[in-house]
Design an enzyme around this catalytic site. Sequence first.
Site, PDB file in Angstrom:
ATOM      1  N   SER A   1      -4.058   6.658  13.777  1.00 35.51           N
ATOM      2  CA  SER A   1      -4.378   7.884  13.043  1.00 35.51           C
ATOM      3  C   SER A   1      -4.683   9.018  14.010  1.00 35.51           C
ATOM      4  N   ALA A   2      -4.407  10.221  13.580  1.00 33.18           N
ATOM      5  CA  ALA A   2      -4.746  11.406  14.379  1.00 33.18           C
ATOM      6  C   ALA A   2      -6.250  11.520  14.581  1.00 33.18           C
TER       7      ALA A   2
ATOM      8  N   LYS B   1      -9.494   2.249  14.824  1.00 29.04           N
ATOM      9  CA  LYS B   1      -8.134   2.637  15.240  1.00 29.04           C
ATOM     10  C   LYS B   1      -8.073   2.757  16.761  1.00 29.04           C
TER      11      LYS B   1
ATOM     12  N   PHE C   1      -0.561  11.869  11.015  1.00 27.03           N
ATOM     13  CA  PHE C   1      -1.381  13.029  10.667  1.00 27.03           C
ATOM     14  C   PHE C   1      -1.731  12.891   9.177  1.00 27.03           C
ATOM     15  N   ASN C   2      -1.445  13.831   8.314  1.00 32.62           N
ATOM     16  CA  ASN C   2      -1.932  13.683   6.924  1.00 32.62           C
ATOM     17  C   ASN C   2      -0.791  13.372   5.963  1.00 32.62           C
TER      18      ASN C   2
ATOM     19  N   GLY D   1       0.814  -1.221   0.000  1.00 31.91           N
ATOM     20  CA  GLY D   1       0.000   0.000   0.000  1.00 31.91           C
ATOM     21  C   GLY D   1       0.842   1.265   0.000  1.00 31.91           C
TER      22      GLY D   1
ATOM     23  N   LYS E   1      -9.371   1.986   4.892  1.00 32.04           N
ATOM     24  CA  LYS E   1      -9.127   3.341   5.420  1.00 32.04           C
ATOM     25  C   LYS E   1     -10.054   4.429   4.886  1.00 32.04           C
TER      26      LYS E   1
ATOM     27  N   ILE F   1       1.588   3.856   2.332  1.00 34.27           N
ATOM     28  CA  ILE F   1       2.614   4.118   3.357  1.00 34.27           C
ATOM     29  C   ILE F   1       3.525   2.893   3.509  1.00 34.27           C
TER      30      ILE F   1
ATOM     31  N   TYR G   1     -14.359   3.823  10.883  1.00 29.76           N
ATOM     32  CA  TYR G   1     -12.912   3.728  10.622  1.00 29.76           C
ATOM     33  C   TYR G   1     -12.124   4.219  11.839  1.00 29.76           C
TER      34      TYR G   1
ATOM     35  N   ASN H   1      -3.175  -8.475   0.691  1.00 27.81           N
ATOM     36  CA  ASN H   1      -4.174  -9.151  -0.158  1.00 27.81           C
ATOM     37  C   ASN H   1      -4.485  -8.359  -1.423  1.00 27.81           C
TER      38      ASN H   1
ATOM     39  N   ARG I   1      -4.576  21.359   8.464  1.00 26.45           N
ATOM     40  CA  ARG I   1      -4.096  19.996   8.725  1.00 26.45           C
ATOM     41  C   ARG I   1      -2.572  19.995   8.792  1.00 26.45           C
TER      42      ARG I   1
HETATM   43  P1  NAD Z   1      -3.416   1.626   1.663  1.00 22.41           P
HETATM   44  O1  NAD Z   1      -4.821   1.225   1.424  1.00 22.41           O
HETATM   45  O2  NAD Z   1      -2.643   2.232   0.548  1.00 22.41           O
HETATM   46  O3  NAD Z   1      -2.589   0.374   2.215  1.00 22.41           O
HETATM   47  C1  NAD Z   1      -3.166  -0.648   2.995  1.00 22.41           C
HETATM   48  C2  NAD Z   1      -2.743  -1.980   2.388  1.00 22.41           C
HETATM   49  O4  NAD Z   1      -3.302  -3.034   3.189  1.00 22.41           O
HETATM   50  C3  NAD Z   1      -3.257  -2.177   0.953  1.00 22.41           C
HETATM   51  O5  NAD Z   1      -2.185  -2.570   0.136  1.00 22.41           O
HETATM   52  C4  NAD Z   1      -4.318  -3.280   1.078  1.00 22.41           C
HETATM   53  O6  NAD Z   1      -4.362  -4.074  -0.068  1.00 22.41           O
HETATM   54  C5  NAD Z   1      -3.834  -4.029   2.310  1.00 22.41           C
HETATM   55  N1  NAD Z   1      -4.860  -4.729   3.089  1.00 22.41           N
HETATM   56  C6  NAD Z   1      -6.021  -4.250   3.582  1.00 22.41           C
HETATM   57  N2  NAD Z   1      -6.648  -5.193   4.291  1.00 22.41           N
HETATM   58  C7  NAD Z   1      -5.861  -6.297   4.250  1.00 22.41           C
HETATM   59  C8  NAD Z   1      -5.950  -7.609   4.798  1.00 22.41           C
HETATM   60  N3  NAD Z   1      -7.000  -7.982   5.542  1.00 22.41           N
HETATM   61  N4  NAD Z   1      -4.956  -8.493   4.553  1.00 22.41           N
HETATM   62  C9  NAD Z   1      -3.897  -8.137   3.807  1.00 22.41           C
HETATM   63  N5  NAD Z   1      -3.744  -6.915   3.265  1.00 22.41           N
HETATM   64  C10 NAD Z   1      -4.718  -6.006   3.492  1.00 22.41           C
HETATM   65  O7  NAD Z   1      -3.417   2.596   2.937  1.00 22.41           O
HETATM   66  P2  NAD Z   1      -2.258   3.501   3.533  1.00 22.41           P
HETATM   67  O8  NAD Z   1      -2.611   4.918   3.275  1.00 22.41           O
HETATM   68  O9  NAD Z   1      -0.940   2.990   3.131  1.00 22.41           O
HETATM   69  O10 NAD Z   1      -2.495   3.248   5.074  1.00 22.41           O
HETATM   70  C11 NAD Z   1      -1.778   2.272   5.813  1.00 22.41           C
HETATM   71  C12 NAD Z   1      -2.288   2.246   7.233  1.00 22.41           C
HETATM   72  O11 NAD Z   1      -2.142   3.538   7.810  1.00 22.41           O
HETATM   73  C13 NAD Z   1      -3.773   1.890   7.354  1.00 22.41           C
HETATM   74  O12 NAD Z   1      -3.956   1.094   8.506  1.00 22.41           O
HETATM   75  C14 NAD Z   1      -4.434   3.240   7.531  1.00 22.41           C
HETATM   76  O13 NAD Z   1      -5.644   3.145   8.228  1.00 22.41           O
HETATM   77  C15 NAD Z   1      -3.383   3.988   8.336  1.00 22.41           C
HETATM   78  N6  NAD Z   1      -3.484   5.454   8.187  1.00 22.41           N
HETATM   79  C16 NAD Z   1      -3.448   6.002   6.933  1.00 22.41           C
HETATM   80  C17 NAD Z   1      -3.563   7.372   6.784  1.00 22.41           C
HETATM   81  C18 NAD Z   1      -3.552   8.017   5.421  1.00 22.41           C
HETATM   82  O14 NAD Z   1      -3.945   9.172   5.308  1.00 22.41           O
HETATM   83  N7  NAD Z   1      -3.106   7.349   4.382  1.00 22.41           N
HETATM   84  C19 NAD Z   1      -3.712   8.188   7.920  1.00 22.41           C
HETATM   85  C20 NAD Z   1      -3.739   7.595   9.170  1.00 22.41           C
HETATM   86  C21 NAD Z   1      -3.609   6.211   9.296  1.00 22.41           C
HETATM   87  C1  UD1 Z   2      -9.304  12.495   6.267  1.00 22.40           C
HETATM   88  C2  UD1 Z   2     -10.205  11.599   7.056  1.00 22.40           C
HETATM   89  C3  UD1 Z   2      -9.511  11.209   8.357  1.00 22.40           C
HETATM   90  C4  UD1 Z   2      -8.162  10.564   8.069  1.00 22.40           C
HETATM   91  C5  UD1 Z   2      -7.334  11.566   7.254  1.00 22.40           C
HETATM   92  C6  UD1 Z   2      -6.000  11.020   6.864  1.00 22.40           C
HETATM   93  C7  UD1 Z   2     -12.459  12.300   6.388  1.00 22.40           C
HETATM   94  C8  UD1 Z   2     -13.736  12.939   6.835  1.00 22.40           C
HETATM   95  N1  UD1 Z   2     -11.469  12.265   7.309  1.00 22.40           N
HETATM   96  O1  UD1 Z   2      -9.145  13.620   7.026  1.00 22.40           O
HETATM   97  O2  UD1 Z   2     -10.295  10.338   9.139  1.00 22.40           O
HETATM   98  O3  UD1 Z   2      -7.504  10.247   9.276  1.00 22.40           O
HETATM   99  O4  UD1 Z   2      -8.048  11.886   6.049  1.00 22.40           O
HETATM  100  O5  UD1 Z   2      -6.170  10.009   5.929  1.00 22.40           O
HETATM  101  O6  UD1 Z   2     -12.355  11.809   5.272  1.00 22.40           O
HETATM  102  N2  UD1 Z   2     -10.646  19.336   1.526  1.00 22.40           N
HETATM  103  C9  UD1 Z   2     -11.215  20.195   0.601  1.00 22.40           C
HETATM  104  N3  UD1 Z   2     -11.576  19.695  -0.615  1.00 22.40           N
HETATM  105  C10 UD1 Z   2     -11.390  18.390  -0.960  1.00 22.40           C
HETATM  106  C11 UD1 Z   2     -10.791  17.513  -0.011  1.00 22.40           C
HETATM  107  C12 UD1 Z   2     -10.448  18.017   1.229  1.00 22.40           C
HETATM  108  O7  UD1 Z   2     -11.407  21.374   0.881  1.00 22.40           O
HETATM  109  O8  UD1 Z   2     -11.751  17.994  -2.073  1.00 22.40           O
HETATM  110  C13 UD1 Z   2     -10.222  19.878   2.835  1.00 22.40           C
HETATM  111  C14 UD1 Z   2     -10.892  19.225   4.030  1.00 22.40           C
HETATM  112  O9  UD1 Z   2     -12.072  19.889   4.376  1.00 22.40           O
HETATM  113  C15 UD1 Z   2      -9.790  19.360   5.094  1.00 22.40           C
HETATM  114  C16 UD1 Z   2      -8.495  19.294   4.290  1.00 22.40           C
HETATM  115  O10 UD1 Z   2      -8.838  19.613   2.957  1.00 22.40           O
HETATM  116  O11 UD1 Z   2      -9.857  20.620   5.710  1.00 22.40           O
HETATM  117  C17 UD1 Z   2      -7.849  17.920   4.311  1.00 22.40           C
HETATM  118  O12 UD1 Z   2      -8.805  16.939   3.926  1.00 22.40           O
HETATM  119  P1  UD1 Z   2      -8.411  15.404   3.727  1.00 22.40           P
HETATM  120  O13 UD1 Z   2      -7.226  15.291   2.859  1.00 22.40           O
HETATM  121  O14 UD1 Z   2      -9.651  14.669   3.326  1.00 22.40           O
HETATM  122  O15 UD1 Z   2      -7.941  14.918   5.173  1.00 22.40           O
HETATM  123  P2  UD1 Z   2      -8.703  15.022   6.594  1.00 22.40           P
HETATM  124  O16 UD1 Z   2      -9.914  15.832   6.525  1.00 22.40           O
HETATM  125  O17 UD1 Z   2      -7.691  15.438   7.579  1.00 22.40           O
END
Ligand code: NAD
Ligand code: UD1
Length: 331
Positions: A124-125, A152, A177-178, A10, A84, A12, A148, A32, A230
Site C-alpha cells: 500500500s502507498a 505492509k 494507491f486508492n 475480495g 485492511k 481487488i 495495518y 476464508n 489522493r
Molecule cells: P478485501 O477485504 O476486499 O479482500 C481481502 C480478501 O482476503 C477478503 O476476501 C477476505 O475474506 C480475505 N482474507 C483475509 N484474511 C484471510 C485469511 N487469513 N485467509 C484467507 N482469506 C483471507 O480487500 P481488498 O481491498 O481487495 O484488498 C486486497 C489487498 O490489497 C489487501 O492485502 C489490502 O491490504 C491491500 N490494499 C488494499 C487497498 C484498498 O484500498 N482496497 C489499498 C492498498 C492495499
Molecule cells: C485510507 C487509509 C489508508 C489506505 C487507503 C487505501 C485511513 C486513515 N487511511 O486512506 O491507510 O492505504 O485508505 O485503502 O483510513 N475523506 C473525507 N470524508 C470521508 C472519507 C474520506 O473527506 O468520509 C477524505 C480523506 O480525508 C482523504 C480522502 O477523502 O483526504 C480519501 O480518504 P480515504 O478514501 O479514506 O483514503 P485514504 O485517506 O487515502
Amino acid sequence: MNILVSGGAGYIGSHTCVALMGAGHSVIIADNLSNSKADTIGKIMGIADKEVTFYEIDVTDTEAVDIIFKNHKIDGVIHFAGLKAVGESVEKPQDYYYNNLVSTLVLAKACQKYGVNRFVFSSSATVYGDNKVPFVESMDLLPTTNPYGETKAMSERILTDIAKANPYFSVSILRYFNPVGAHESGLIGESPNGIPNNLMPYVTQVAKGKLEKLKVFGNDYPTVDGTGVRDYIHVVDLAESHVAALDNLKAGVHIYNLGTGKGTSVLELVKAFEEANDIEIPYEIVERRPGDIASCYADASKAKRELGWTAKRDMIAMCRDAWRFENGQGE
Ligand code: NAD
Ligand code: UD1
C-alpha cells in the site's frame, strides 16, 4: 499459468481473477470469506466465462495451504488476503499482525517447499507515510500511523529477506494507491461492512440516499482547494497491472507504485461524481480526520517503464462504475 490467488473473493482480488482469466491464466482462489461473500466466486466465473477452483480456507493455516499446493501445480501466487481496516487495526493490533504477517510467511514457505518462484504481494502507498509527493519507489519508508500500515512495511521486508536467501525467488511488491470503482458489468465491486471509511463508497451511499451527506475531513490542507488529495485508480486498471506484474517477474524483489500519477482533491472527486452521474452530493466541511496526510500520489513511471502498464480509466469512469455497482447491489 496456474495462479493461486489468496483473497481472490475480495474487492481487488475478484477483479484480478477476471483479468487473469482474460489473459489465459487458470485461477485457484483461497479465501476464508472473512470480508467477502461466496457468491462472488460465481460472479467471477460468469464474467470470465471460465471455471475457478475455490478453497474456503484460512491462508494462515499451513496444512490447508499445503493441500492446495499438493492438489495443483501452482506456477505463481498473488497474495491479497489480509485485513485492511486502518481504524480496526489500532483497536485489534494482534489480529492484524497475526493475519497479515503469518499469511505471508505461510504462503512464502509453501512456495519454497514446492519450488514456486513467482510471488506478487499487495502492499500500500501507506508505507510512504508523510514523504514528499509524488512518492517514488526508491524513497525511504516512513513510519505509518497504524498497525495495518506496519504489517505492509513488515511484509515487504520479510519478502525481501526471503528473496535475498533464495536467488530464484521473484517477488513483485505492488504499492496500491486508492483503488475505486467496479467492474463495468456492475456484478463485482466493493461492499464495505457498515458505514464506509473510504471516500468513494461513502459518496455512492450518499448518492443512494443511505447516508445524508458527505463529511469532508478538513479544508485547510496545503492543496489545490484545501481538501485532501489522493491518487484514485480504477480497480480494473489495478487488476490488469497484476497480469503485467506476473508476465514481467524477474529474480529478486521489485517494487512498483500502482496509481495514475495524478492527485484529485475530495471536492474534485465530488464534482466528477456529480458530473458523471448527474446526481448532487450534499456535503459539509468538518474537522480533519486524525492520521490523514494532505497529499498522496504516485510517481507511476517505473511501472510504465518496466511492466509496460499504465492506468487507462479516468475519474469519470471510476465514478460511473462505482455508482453502477452501488445501484446494482441487492437487486
Ligand atoms: P478485501 O477485504 O476486499 O479482500 C481481502 C480478501 O482476503 C477478503 O476476501 C477476505 O475474506 C480475505 N482474507 C483475509 N484474511 C484471510 C485469511 N487469513 N485467509 C484467507 N482469506 C483471507 O480487500 P481488498 O481491498 O481487495 O484488498 C486486497 C489487498 O490489497 C489487501 O492485502 C489490502 O491490504 C491491500 N490494499 C488494499 C487497498 C484498498 O484500498 N482496497 C489499498 C492498498 C492495499
Ligand atoms: C485510507 C487509509 C489508508 C489506505 C487507503 C487505501 C485511513 C486513515 N487511511 O486512506 O491507510 O492505504 O485508505 O485503502 O483510513 N475523506 C473525507 N470524508 C470521508 C472519507 C474520506 O473527506 O468520509 C477524505 C480523506 O480525508 C482523504 C480522502 O477523502 O483526504 C480519501 O480518504 P480515504 O478514501 O479514506 O483514503 P485514504 O485517506 O487515502
